[in-house]
Motif scaffolding. Structure first.
Motif, PDB file in Angstrom:
ATOM      1  N   ARG A 153       0.853  -1.103  -0.142  1.00  0.00           N
ATOM      2  CA  ARG A 153      -0.018  -0.131  -0.062  1.00  0.00           C
ATOM      3  C   ARG A 153       0.753   1.216   0.155  1.00  0.00           C
ATOM      4  O   ARG A 153       1.976   1.271   0.338  1.00  0.00           O
ATOM      5  N   ARG A 154       0.334   2.390  -0.317  1.00  0.00           N
ATOM      6  CA  ARG A 154       0.910   3.601  -0.376  1.00  0.00           C
ATOM      7  C   ARG A 154       0.700   4.281   1.033  1.00  0.00           C
ATOM      8  O   ARG A 154      -0.466   4.094   1.615  1.00  0.00           O
ATOM      9  N   PRO A 155       1.494   5.358   1.433  1.00  0.00           N
ATOM     10  CA  PRO A 155       1.272   5.778   2.833  1.00  0.00           C
ATOM     11  C   PRO A 155      -0.115   6.470   2.637  1.00  0.00           C
ATOM     12  O   PRO A 155      -0.765   6.636   3.778  1.00  0.00           O
ATOM     13  N   GLU A 156      -0.506   7.208   1.594  1.00  0.00           N
ATOM     14  CA  GLU A 156      -1.849   8.221   1.490  1.00  0.00           C
ATOM     15  C   GLU A 156      -2.856   7.250   1.346  1.00  0.00           C
ATOM     16  O   GLU A 156      -4.167   7.857   1.437  1.00  0.00           O
ATOM     17  N   ASP A 157      -2.899   5.770   1.270  1.00  0.00           N
ATOM     18  CA  ASP A 157      -4.163   5.096   1.194  1.00  0.00           C
ATOM     19  C   ASP A 157      -4.868   4.999   2.352  1.00  0.00           C
ATOM     20  O   ASP A 157      -4.333   4.817   3.391  1.00  0.00           O
ATOM     21  N   PRO A 158      -6.271   4.814   2.166  1.00  0.00           N
ATOM     22  CA  PRO A 158      -6.922   4.655   3.461  1.00  0.00           C
ATOM     23  C   PRO A 158      -6.876   3.445   3.958  1.00  0.00           C
ATOM     24  O   PRO A 158      -6.647   2.496   3.497  1.00  0.00           O
ATOM     25  N   ALA A 159      -6.555   3.434   5.459  1.00  0.00           N
ATOM     26  CA  ALA A 159      -6.356   2.187   6.235  1.00  0.00           C
ATOM     27  C   ALA A 159      -7.579   1.597   6.802  1.00  0.00           C
ATOM     28  O   ALA A 159      -8.073   0.828   6.889  1.00  0.00           O
ATOM     29  N   VAL A 160      -8.058   2.946   7.512  1.00  0.00           N
ATOM     30  CA  VAL A 160      -9.424   2.696   8.540  1.00  0.00           C
ATOM     31  C   VAL A 160     -10.422   3.800   8.219  1.00  0.00           C
ATOM     32  O   VAL A 160      -9.913   4.924   7.951  1.00  0.00           O
ATOM     33  N   THR A 177      -5.191   7.471   7.091  1.00  0.00           N
ATOM     34  CA  THR A 177      -4.517   6.694   6.136  1.00  0.00           C
ATOM     35  C   THR A 177      -3.195   5.542   6.992  1.00  0.00           C
ATOM     36  O   THR A 177      -3.256   5.748   8.062  1.00  0.00           O
ATOM     37  N   HIS A 178      -2.692   4.835   5.950  1.00  0.00           N
ATOM     38  CA  HIS A 178      -1.637   4.030   6.647  1.00  0.00           C
ATOM     39  C   HIS A 178      -0.584   4.885   7.340  1.00  0.00           C
ATOM     40  O   HIS A 178      -0.161   4.739   8.253  1.00  0.00           O
ATOM     41  N   LEU A 179      -0.313   5.926   6.714  1.00  0.00           N
ATOM     42  CA  LEU A 179       0.719   6.789   7.262  1.00  0.00           C
ATOM     43  C   LEU A 179       0.157   7.491   8.627  1.00  0.00           C
ATOM     44  O   LEU A 179       1.087   7.641   9.625  1.00  0.00           O
ATOM     45  N   ASN A 180      -0.976   8.102   8.623  1.00  0.00           N
ATOM     46  CA  ASN A 180      -1.488   8.573   9.845  1.00  0.00           C
ATOM     47  C   ASN A 180      -1.346   7.551  11.029  1.00  0.00           C
ATOM     48  O   ASN A 180      -0.805   7.817  12.165  1.00  0.00           O
ATOM     49  N   LEU A 181      -1.855   6.177  10.882  1.00  0.00           N
ATOM     50  CA  LEU A 181      -1.866   5.188  11.794  1.00  0.00           C
ATOM     51  C   LEU A 181      -0.392   4.533  12.451  1.00  0.00           C
ATOM     52  O   LEU A 181      -0.129   4.283  13.445  1.00  0.00           O
ATOM     53  N   VAL A 182       0.438   4.362  11.207  1.00  0.00           N
ATOM     54  CA  VAL A 182       1.550   3.912  11.503  1.00  0.00           C
ATOM     55  C   VAL A 182       2.633   4.811  12.340  1.00  0.00           C
ATOM     56  O   VAL A 182       3.336   4.661  13.334  1.00  0.00           O
ATOM     57  N   TYR A 305      -5.081  14.258  24.599  1.00  0.00           N
ATOM     58  CA  TYR A 305      -5.973  14.846  24.052  1.00  0.00           C
ATOM     59  C   TYR A 305      -6.017  14.648  22.746  1.00  0.00           C
ATOM     60  O   TYR A 305      -4.873  14.318  22.112  1.00  0.00           O
ATOM     61  N   GLY A 306      -7.163  13.945  22.031  1.00  0.00           N
ATOM     62  CA  GLY A 306      -7.033  13.912  20.501  1.00  0.00           C
ATOM     63  C   GLY A 306      -8.659  13.472  20.263  1.00  0.00           C
ATOM     64  O   GLY A 306      -9.488  13.458  21.172  1.00  0.00           O
ATOM     65  N   LEU A 307      -8.897  13.016  18.986  1.00  0.00           N
ATOM     66  CA  LEU A 307     -10.072  12.640  18.324  1.00  0.00           C
ATOM     67  C   LEU A 307      -9.737  11.874  17.267  1.00  0.00           C
ATOM     68  O   LEU A 307      -8.731  11.341  16.908  1.00  0.00           O
ATOM     69  N   SER A 308     -11.083  11.268  16.817  1.00  0.00           N
ATOM     70  CA  SER A 308     -10.620  10.084  15.559  1.00  0.00           C
ATOM     71  C   SER A 308     -10.009  10.854  14.654  1.00  0.00           C
ATOM     72  O   SER A 308      -9.194  10.135  14.118  1.00  0.00           O
ATOM     73  N   GLU A 309     -10.381  11.977  14.249  1.00  0.00           N
ATOM     74  CA  GLU A 309      -9.738  12.806  13.235  1.00  0.00           C
ATOM     75  C   GLU A 309      -8.168  12.883  13.219  1.00  0.00           C
ATOM     76  O   GLU A 309      -7.475  13.484  12.262  1.00  0.00           O
ATOM     77  N   THR A 310      -7.595  12.857  14.434  1.00  0.00           N
ATOM     78  CA  THR A 310      -6.257  12.985  14.683  1.00  0.00           C
ATOM     79  C   THR A 310      -5.370  11.637  15.208  1.00  0.00           C
ATOM     80  O   THR A 310      -4.587  11.772  15.457  1.00  0.00           O
ATOM     81  N   SER A 311      -6.011  10.606  14.943  1.00  0.00           N
ATOM     82  CA  SER A 311      -5.485   9.480  14.725  1.00  0.00           C
ATOM     83  C   SER A 311      -4.993   8.616  16.206  1.00  0.00           C
ATOM     84  O   SER A 311      -4.414   7.723  16.005  1.00  0.00           O
ATOM     85  N   PRO A 312      -5.409   8.937  17.461  1.00  0.00           N
ATOM     86  CA  PRO A 312      -6.269  10.104  17.739  1.00  0.00           C
ATOM     87  C   PRO A 312      -5.412  11.102  18.551  1.00  0.00           C
ATOM     88  O   PRO A 312      -5.732  12.235  18.730  1.00  0.00           O
ATOM     89  N   PHE A 367      -6.399  13.386   9.477  1.00  0.00           N
ATOM     90  CA  PHE A 367      -7.074  12.605   8.738  1.00  0.00           C
ATOM     91  C   PHE A 367      -7.068  13.187   7.451  1.00  0.00           C
ATOM     92  O   PHE A 367      -6.895  14.294   7.250  1.00  0.00           O
ATOM     93  N   ALA A 368      -7.423  12.196   6.339  1.00  0.00           N
ATOM     94  CA  ALA A 368      -7.462  12.638   5.063  1.00  0.00           C
ATOM     95  C   ALA A 368      -8.855  13.281   4.575  1.00  0.00           C
ATOM     96  O   ALA A 368      -8.771  13.966   3.664  1.00  0.00           O
ATOM     97  N   GLY A 369      -9.879  13.298   5.470  1.00  0.00           N
ATOM     98  CA  GLY A 369     -11.093  13.947   5.263  1.00  0.00           C
ATOM     99  C   GLY A 369     -12.191  12.870   5.740  1.00  0.00           C
ATOM    100  O   GLY A 369     -12.126  11.865   6.091  1.00  0.00           O
ATOM    101  N   TYR A 370     -13.439  13.226   5.350  1.00  0.00           N
ATOM    102  CA  TYR A 370     -14.681  12.537   5.870  1.00  0.00           C
ATOM    103  C   TYR A 370     -15.252  11.923   4.479  1.00  0.00           C
ATOM    104  O   TYR A 370     -14.996  12.383   3.496  1.00  0.00           O
ATOM    105  N   LEU A 371     -15.402  10.580   4.573  1.00  0.00           N
ATOM    106  CA  LEU A 371     -15.957   9.685   3.551  1.00  0.00           C
ATOM    107  C   LEU A 371     -16.970  10.332   2.765  1.00  0.00           C
ATOM    108  O   LEU A 371     -17.940  10.623   3.150  1.00  0.00           O
TER     109      LEU A 371
END
Length: 509
Positions: A153-160, A177-182, A305-312, A367-371
């Motif tokens: 996969r590429r780093p920018e591909d969606p993972a979750v 993305t994979h990059l966000n979560l790794v 502190y964090g949110l779903s959108e910040t991985s978290p 995050f990359a954005g909302y689906l």
């Protein structure tokens, strides 16, 4: 460049094959065994027609079945959609349709709801186990050839895709993305806290939620540590499990800390475990509760502190800077956390040190954005910053304090009242186990401050006395004129207090 979240499990399986990765009930899984079973389950998913770019919904509790299917879906190149097991069939069906999921994988105990949702949404439902039952993913994993290696996969591909709790409306799918979560797992493991590769982490946070998934599951595997799963949180059982397994790190949300502190009073100090450190997140941890927990368990709590959108994780108290109660510490490595003017909605206008405003975040964790929601994405991501919707302050030393959610702000007679400030004061009372402060519509003042409280075990709370007590400790516009004493507070899937539900319940009482 290629990058996959599966690396978090495949690498320790290569480097530390015989180390214990996971404890689930009586079963223990080495990294080598767990990774082999993931590849077998990936082969099963491939046999079901799941491939690169597909979306795989997953509903399971804190069990090895969640872990195997989560990484197996990633291994075939799919995107995982973890769903809360307590959702109704109608709610699951909506998320299946909104996400365009190809299949829904369900643990056996959630099958009735899963099948009803799959029928409504027109999505195939596959039971995960048991392996001796024909037609399950686990049984298919024994027949199909295992995957040789994960799909690149590429780093920018969606993972979750993590669906937000919907506190501001219909749930939205946050694409990570994979990059966000790794990166989040790596920074959590090696920069935020004093982890070592020898840690044993208690996994009582739900794995379908961003906190449990990233900070417990992915971070522990990034370390090569051991994750002890605990399903259906019970404070006494959690204490027993911490003692039995030699847990060194506890992760939880404030409601868990509250229940553990109460359970500690029943157990006595001699029988309590003493983790090396603890991490709190999800919502604000009252300072009084933090100190009570630290004293009872002889440990230190790092609030973050964090949110779903910040991985978290976006900010957390960290050993290098020192833990400061009442704050969420500093921005994590490689991430910026600043304060912006909440009144300016079409661009991000940063404020100065000590100014109160909206918390904004920029960095590898965003995050990359909302689906399939370009308008919501454009409103949330501005000038490279993510607008959190939370109100906070950043001091001259870089410590960030979360005042409250912008949406939870109470405006009483034209004055702003931040519920967390009131909750912090009420939490000092030993006769209160839990506190939630909300605003209720008022014809004269616009909104009135209401405190909803759960008494501590064996305590009786007089509402009028609590109002009088608050009046001497809070400004005239802040103290609650209304107090509701309840047996428990409504909690969401991630154990956060559902203030929207409280408002709906109490507004016309």
């Amino acid at each position: 460049m290629r990058l996959s979240l599966t690396t978090l499990l495949s690498e320790p399986a290569h480097r530390f094959p015989e180390r214990t990765a996971l404890v689930c009930g009586e079963r223990r899984y080495t990294y080598a065994r767990l990774w082999n079973e993931v590849l077998e389950h990936a082969g099963a998913l491939r046999g079901l027609g799941v491939g690169e770019g597909d979306r795989v919904a997953l509903v399971a509790g804190n069990h090895v079945e969640f872990v195997r299917c989560y990484y197996a879906a990633l291994a075939v190149g799919a995107t995982v959609l973890p769903l809360a097991p307590m959702l109704t069939a109608e709610e699951v069906a909506h998320l299946l349709g909104d996400s365009g999921a190809r299949v829904l994988l369900s643990q056996e105990r959630f099958l009735e709801t899963a099948r009803a949702a799959g029928e409504q949404a027109g999505v195939a439902v596959h039971p995960i186990g048991p392996e001796e039952e024909p037609g399950t993913v686990a049984a298919l994993a024994r027949r199909e050839p295992p995957l040789d290696r994960p799909v690149s996969r590429r780093p920018e591909d969606p993972a979750v895709v993590l669906y937000t709790s919907g506190t501001t409306g219909r749930p939205k799918g946050a694409v990570l993305t994979h990059l966000n979560l790794v990166m989040s797992a790596t920074v959590n493991a090696f920069d935020n806290h004093p982890f070592t590769r020898e840690e044993t982490v208690l996994g009582c946070l739900p794995l379908f939620h961003t906190f449990g998934q990233t900070v417990a599951l992915n971070t522990t595997f990034r370390l090569g540590g051991t994750l002890v799963l605990h399903d259906r949180f019970d404070p006494h059982a959690a204490i027993d499990l911490m003692r039995a397994e030699g847990v060194t790190v506890f992760l939880g949300v404030p409601t868990m800390y509250s229940r553990l502190a109460e359970a500690a009073a029943d157990s006595g100090p001699a029988s309590l475990p003493s983790p090396k450190f603890c991490i709190s997140g999800g919502s604000a941890l009252p300072v009084a509760l933090l100190h009570r927990f630290e004293e009872a368990f002889g440990t230190v709590v790092y609030e973050g502190y964090g949110l779903s959108e910040t991985s978290p994780t976006a900010a957390t108290n960290q050993p290098e800077f020192g833990a400061r109660a009442g704050t969420v510490g500093h921005a994590i490595w490689g991430v910026e956390v600043e304060i912006a003017d909440p009144a300016v909605e079409d661009t991000v206008t940063l404020l100065g040190t000590g100014d109160r405003g909206e918390i904004v975040v920029r960095g590898h964790n965003v995050f990359a954005g909302y689906l399939d929601s370009p308008e919501a994405t454009a409103a949330a991501l501005q000038d490279g910053w993510f607008r959190t919707g939370d109100i906070g302050i950043k001091d001259e030393s870089g410590y960030v304090s979360v005042v409250d959610r912008k949406k939870d702000l109470v405006i009483r007679g034209g004055y702003n009242v931040y519920p967390r400030e009131v909750e912090e004061v009420l939490a000092r009372r030993p006769d209160l186990a839990q506190v939630a402060v909300i605003g209720l519509a008022d014809d004269e003042l616009g909104e009135e401050v209401c405190a909803v409280v759960v008494p501590a075990a064996g305590a009786e709370v007089d509402a009028d006395e609590l109002v009088s007590w608050s009046r001497t400790r809070l400004a005239a516009h802040k103290y609650p004129r209304r107090v509701e004493v309840v047996a428990d507070l409504p909690l969401g899937p991630s154990h956060k207090v559902l203030k929207r539900e409280l408002r709906a319940r109490l507004q016309h009482r």
